[in-house]
Design a protein around this motif. Sequence first.
Motif, PDB file in Angstrom:
ATOM      1  N   TYR A   1       0.833  -1.204   0.000  1.00 53.17           N
ATOM      2  CA  TYR A   1       0.000   0.000   0.000  1.00 53.17           C
ATOM      3  C   TYR A   1       0.870   1.258   0.000  1.00 53.17           C
TER       4      TYR A   1
ATOM      5  N   ALA B   1      -6.839  10.440   2.538  1.00 52.96           N
ATOM      6  CA  ALA B   1      -8.027  10.820   1.764  1.00 52.96           C
ATOM      7  C   ALA B   1      -7.717  12.000   0.842  1.00 52.96           C
TER       8      ALA B   1
ATOM      9  N   LYS C   1      -5.807  10.808  -2.221  1.00 56.15           N
ATOM     10  CA  LYS C   1      -6.692  10.177  -3.205  1.00 56.15           C
ATOM     11  C   LYS C   1      -7.489  11.223  -3.979  1.00 56.15           C
TER      12      LYS C   1
ATOM     13  N   ASP D   1      -8.524   2.765  -8.237  1.00 65.39           N
ATOM     14  CA  ASP D   1      -9.203   1.564  -7.740  1.00 65.39           C
ATOM     15  C   ASP D   1      -8.214   0.648  -7.020  1.00 65.39           C
TER      16      ASP D   1
ATOM     17  N   GLN E   1      -7.184   2.206  -3.689  1.00 70.53           N
ATOM     18  CA  GLN E   1      -8.237   2.023  -2.691  1.00 70.53           C
ATOM     19  C   GLN E   1      -8.281   0.578  -2.208  1.00 70.53           C
ATOM     20  N   ARG E   2      -8.140  -0.370  -3.123  1.00 69.63           N
ATOM     21  CA  ARG E   2      -8.164  -1.787  -2.749  1.00 69.63           C
ATOM     22  C   ARG E   2      -7.026  -2.107  -1.783  1.00 69.63           C
TER      23      ARG E   2
ATOM     24  N   GLN F   1      -5.496  -0.014   0.160  1.00 72.97           N
ATOM     25  CA  GLN F   1      -5.740   0.643   1.439  1.00 72.97           C
ATOM     26  C   GLN F   1      -6.716  -0.178   2.285  1.00 72.97           C
ATOM     27  N   ASP F   2      -7.765  -0.691   1.648  1.00 68.10           N
ATOM     28  CA  ASP F   2      -8.731  -1.514   2.378  1.00 68.10           C
ATOM     29  C   ASP F   2      -8.069  -2.764   2.944  1.00 68.10           C
TER      30      ASP F   2
END
Length: 202
Positions: free
Chosen positions: A52, A80, A83, A102, A105-106, A108-109
């Motif tokens: 990440y 945030a 991004k 995308d 974000q993936r 980060q999740d």
Amino acid sequence: MEHNLRAEDSDKWFYRYPKSAHHLLAAICFRENSQSIWEETKTILLPPIGFYYSIFHLSMALLFLDYQTDTNELKRIKHATLKNLINQRLIQKRLLSNTYLDEFQRLQDIRKYANYNFGSKVPKYEYLQIADAFYATTGECFDKVIDLVHPIQRKIDTFYSVHMSIQAAIGDGFGDDLMRMYLPKVAEEKVIAYLLLKNLTT
């Protein structure tokens, strides 16, 4: 891009180039070290975090080369906010595709879940099954950014009639010291090989 460059801003690039190079090197170090840890130990506790942050630093490297972005916006930046800048300055300008954000974000999740939900009885991610793909998916992001870095650097150098090299900042500047400070020998060798492959060092 050329019509947005201003002659009076030439000195600013002597600051922006090294900052971009620093984040670019950090991105590559995080990625290669994360892959080395995964290959050597098959532990999944740390690699999601490193992959990440490789994209975090990769994004910062490109934004430091973005003429629209004031460097003050990048100081102590929140995730945030980063991004949002990626979307506004890079994706909406069609420099990067939505797939880049995308993937950011993936990751980060996945990183947040690995950090904060350790030991969950019903884990959201089967880390041992998806870990092999991290290197490849982040590699696609790296290719997209590096494919932008080189032409942007050429345009800036041509406009200002100077040669302010990201390659020199890494190869003749801080690169060796940072790699020796943070990386084991195996990961350092992989970073150097990648830098040479992508023409990012002298």
